[in-house]
Scaffold this motif. Sequence first.
Motif, PDB file in Angstrom:
ATOM      1  N   LEU A 165       0.934  -1.288   0.086  1.00  0.00           N
ATOM      2  CA  LEU A 165      -0.019   0.148   0.000  1.00  0.00           C
ATOM      3  C   LEU A 165       0.755   1.211  -0.135  1.00  0.00           C
ATOM      4  CD1 LEU A 165      -2.818   1.389   0.312  1.00  0.00           C
ATOM      5  CD2 LEU A 165      -2.546   1.146   2.689  1.00  0.00           C
ATOM      6  N   ALA A 166       1.835   1.525   0.941  1.00  0.00           N
ATOM      7  CA  ALA A 166       2.674   2.423   0.964  1.00  0.00           C
ATOM      8  C   ALA A 166       3.576   2.597  -0.134  1.00  0.00           C
ATOM      9  CB  ALA A 166       3.583   2.421   2.305  1.00  0.00           C
ATOM     10  N   ASP A 167       4.001   1.619  -0.743  1.00  0.00           N
ATOM     11  CA  ASP A 167       5.063   1.513  -2.170  1.00  0.00           C
ATOM     12  C   ASP A 167       4.161   2.073  -3.266  1.00  0.00           C
ATOM     13  OD1 ASP A 167       6.906   0.489  -0.546  1.00  0.00           O
ATOM     14  OD2 ASP A 167       6.659  -1.360  -1.261  1.00  0.00           O
ATOM     15  N   LEU A 168       2.820   1.732  -3.388  1.00  0.00           N
ATOM     16  CA  LEU A 168       1.908   2.237  -4.391  1.00  0.00           C
ATOM     17  C   LEU A 168       1.689   3.487  -4.288  1.00  0.00           C
ATOM     18  CD1 LEU A 168       0.446   1.534  -6.884  1.00  0.00           C
ATOM     19  CD2 LEU A 168      -1.575   0.863  -5.601  1.00  0.00           C
ATOM     20  N   ARG A 169       1.413   3.979  -2.952  1.00  0.00           N
ATOM     21  CA  ARG A 169       0.759   5.388  -2.712  1.00  0.00           C
ATOM     22  C   ARG A 169       2.161   6.075  -3.234  1.00  0.00           C
ATOM     23  NH1 ARG A 169       0.551   5.450   2.691  1.00  0.00           N
ATOM     24  NH2 ARG A 169      -1.896   5.122   2.764  1.00  0.00           N
ATOM     25  N   VAL A 206       2.412   6.250  -7.156  1.00  0.00           N
ATOM     26  CA  VAL A 206       1.405   6.869  -7.850  1.00  0.00           C
ATOM     27  C   VAL A 206       1.729   8.606  -7.717  1.00  0.00           C
ATOM     28  CG1 VAL A 206      -1.043   7.496  -7.787  1.00  0.00           C
ATOM     29  CG2 VAL A 206      -0.282   5.322  -7.704  1.00  0.00           C
ATOM     30  N   MET A 207       1.968   8.993  -6.386  1.00  0.00           N
ATOM     31  CA  MET A 207       2.136  10.393  -6.193  1.00  0.00           C
ATOM     32  C   MET A 207       3.545  10.817  -6.933  1.00  0.00           C
ATOM     33  SD  MET A 207       1.024  10.842  -2.150  1.00  0.00           S
ATOM     34  CE  MET A 207       1.248  12.925  -2.334  1.00  0.00           C
ATOM     35  N   GLU A 208       4.303  10.123  -6.959  1.00  0.00           N
ATOM     36  CA  GLU A 208       5.617  10.646  -8.070  1.00  0.00           C
ATOM     37  C   GLU A 208       4.834  11.381  -9.550  1.00  0.00           C
ATOM     38  OE1 GLU A 208       8.639   8.205  -8.485  1.00  0.00           O
ATOM     39  OE2 GLU A 208       9.247   7.957  -6.349  1.00  0.00           O
TER      40      GLU A 208
END
Length: 267
Positions: free
Chosen positions: A126-130, A133-135
């Motif tokens: 979850l944290a990795d995907l967040r 995506v925000m990059e």
Amino acid sequence: MNNLKTFGFAVLFVISFGISSTAAEKTIKISFMGAQSDEDMHGSLVFKDYVEATSNGTIGVQIFHSAQLCSKFVECIQGVQANTFQVTISTIGGFGLIFPKAQVLDLPYILRDDRVAECFFDGPFLADLRGAVMEKFPKLRLMMVGNTGGWRNFMTTKTQIREPSDVKGQRIRTIPADIQKEMVKMLGGNPTPISWPEVYTSLATGVVEGTKNGITDIVSMKFHEHLRYATLDGHAYMAAFWWLNNDFWNSLSHAEKIIVNDGFYHM
């Protein structure tokens, strides 16, 4: 006695005025395409009740269901990015239209059951995907991953699917995501992208002869009025990605962030 009545009315007035004047200082608008009766609405109501109660009404929540503000996944995501509304939900397929790498999560049969799926989505992923995506989309913040509809299954109007070869020649509704279309194509079917609000009519008129959805979505949208067969193959976990406008998130105080974050996890 008259003085006592006057005093009583005065107290009621002050109390009533105090309650009515506690207006929301900030408002979160939630927009999604699901019907008022489905699990996305239920989750949104839990979020609304928690956030409004815990913030003592200083954060208000408005819910717009049934494609009132956006009728396609990409439109919903763009609405959050523009801060037209602050929250939306997307499936893996819808999210994959703007972040293609995410489509790997829609590969058929890679998640065995609910326990495996929930363990995976609640983990470090979850944290990795967040962060990833925000990059690419600095205004798009992934808050949590839940479930919207259980598992994808094949549902058809004319021909029952008992084995892979039964898909051959059938027009199956998909979203525009490449992996979903490719799965139907590899089975010999004709993938037909149809937007969510148009699926009911497309099944009724024969534009498509089947669809790939969870049972709760089928029932809430009344697709079962035209579908005759269900093949419960559970080929994909219907993860629900809940998105929040990151500028709105940054406008919250530390205490408000805790309330909003906890609100998502109470869904």
